[in-house]
Scaffold this motif. Structure first.
Motif: not given
Ligand SMILES: O=C([S-])c1cc(C(=O)S)c[n+]([C@@H]2O[C@H](COP(=O)(O)O)[C@@H](O)[C@H]2O)c1
Ligand code: NI
Length: 408
Positions: A102-104, A106-108, A161-163
């Motif tokens: 999922a994180e992959g 979302v962040h590409g 962490a990303h705002g």
């Protein structure tokens, strides 16, 4: 035994830990697994609290401040090396694989390159391993499906962490693709109700989704979240008890139920693969899986693979048969299952736990069969012959039940 998880106020790892503790999982089970997997000290602290007036169990996961960022590769290495029971390790790896995917997405990145910071710190490892160990503990005593309610995800924005991220946060949206989710209780203030770790745990544990199924509730765990808004109790509830068939034949849990037999005739699978196929089917939730030697068309020696499974778990079983064997088709037929009333009791043979399945007929105990895996483990631990362990476990179970329910 059915387990229903009520995530209608959201879910996080520590809420699920609290719910498992409240439903009777011993703290030591969670602590043992967490200590085995954590590379640095982690403390689980339990507190009885109230959430909007409801009594609930809060499980604090306390870790020292750490700036270590771990990639999915690092976490995988930790889990593979940890001294965990195999089903707990497999389940925890599955949860982190979902988080990494999922994180992959979302962040590409590719999942292997995902670096967990907030989501991968020690407390997430403790949450994931602790919840997997707690559920494994419940399931060792009582097999059965886990049903999860529609998931409340919350609304508004949250700092990360990303705002500032929109809620549901992107990883939660990815994790809950295809399963029922919604904003949450009417009137609840904007907040993140379901975290990525909570979502990954729910989708990994769920066999099916929906409201509480027909069941005779026995244990209830109420796991508290950190906040206490006045609008609703900020809790996950976990209910366990025997499933009750519904519809025309509704009645006690031991009434006949309809299950499926999924079958395939196979003549071209390397025979050394069959034991693994049967094990994978049981792992996927089959009630039983067996092989019958046959002579097929064109005089070919072959096997019929037969799998008995509840309808709600049939899709998982079909996927395993297709993935693990060479069949290109399946036959299915409904069968009526008439289980005798049974319970699992635990006895200690020379200090080693042995579970014994006790069945009744016409109100009387008719068998007490020790679980073979436990007997084999106790025989190895004590150096005694397995048949002696088996006989002693059987006798201890009868003694225990005679004390509890003397025959009239
Ligand atoms: O750290 C990262 S990359 C991160 C990503 C996202 C995305 O949705 S992408 C969300 N968060 C937030 O971190 C905290 C902690 O989550 P846990 O699952 O570890 O409890 C939470 O507020 C997430 O929304 C972090
Ligand atoms: Ni992220």
């Amino acid at each position: 035994m059915t387990t229903w998880v009520d995530a209608t106020a959201g879910a996080s790892g520590d809420m699920l830990l609290g719910a498992l503790l409240g439903a009777g999982v011993p703290l030591e089970v969670l602590r043992g697994a967490v200590e085995a997997a954590s590379p640095e000290p982690v403390t689980l602290r339990v507190e009885e609290v109230r959430r909007a007036g409801l009594a609930a169990t809060r499980c604090h996961v306390e870790v020292a401040d750490s700036t270590t960022h771990r990639s999915w590769r690092d976490v995988r290495r930790l889990l593979v090396a940890a001294d965990l029971a195999e089903p707990v390790r497999v389940a925890a790896l599955g949860v982190f694989a979902r988080l990494a995917t999922a994180e992959g997405a979302v962040h590409g990145h590719s999942p292997d390159d995902v670096t967990f910071h907030e989501v991968g710190a020690l407390d997430a490892i403790a949450d994931v391993v602790g919840v997997c160990a707690g559920l494994d503990h419940l399931r060792r005593r009582h097999e059965g499906p886990v049903v999860v309610s529609p998931v409340a995800v919350g609304s508004g924005r949250v700092g990360a962490a990303h705002g500032s991220l929109p809620v549901p946060v992107p990883a939660v949206v990815e994790l809950l693709r295809g399963v029922p989710s919604y904003a949450g209780p009417t009137g609840a203030p904007p907040a993140e109700l379901c975290t990525p770790t909570g979502a990954a745990l729910l989708v990994s544990l769920a066999d099916t989704w929906g409201p509480q199924p027909a069941m005779g509730v026995e244990a209830v765990g109420v796991g508290a979240g950190g906040r206490d808004p006045a609008t609703h109790p900020n809790v996950v509830r976990l209910l366990t008890g025997p499933g009750v068939p519904t519809g025309p034949s509704a009645g006690p849990a031991t009434d006949p139920s309809t299950e499926l037999v999924v079958e395939a005739n196979v003549d071209d699978l390397d025979p050394r693969l069959w034991p693994g196929v049967l094990a994978a089917l049981l792992e996927a939730g089959a009630a039983d899986a067996w092989l019958t030697p046959i002579v097929m068309k064109k005089g070919r020696p072959a096997h019929t693979l037969s799998v008995l499974v509840r309808p709600e778990l049939a899709e998982r079983v079909r996927a395993v048969v297709v993935a693990e064997t060479t069949t290109i088709g399946l036959r299915e037929h409904p069968v009526t299952k008439r289980p005798l009333p049974r319970e699992v009791v635990e006895v200690q043979v020379d200090g080693t736990r042995v579970r014994v399945k006790v069945a009744q007929h016409a109100g009387r105990r008719i068998t007490a069969q020790p679980e073979w895996d436990d007997v084999a483990a106790a025989a190895r631990a004590t150096g005694r012959p397995a048949r002696a362990v088996l006989a002693q476990a059987q006798a201890l179970a009868h003694d225990l039940l005679d004390e509890r329910h003397p025959d009239p």
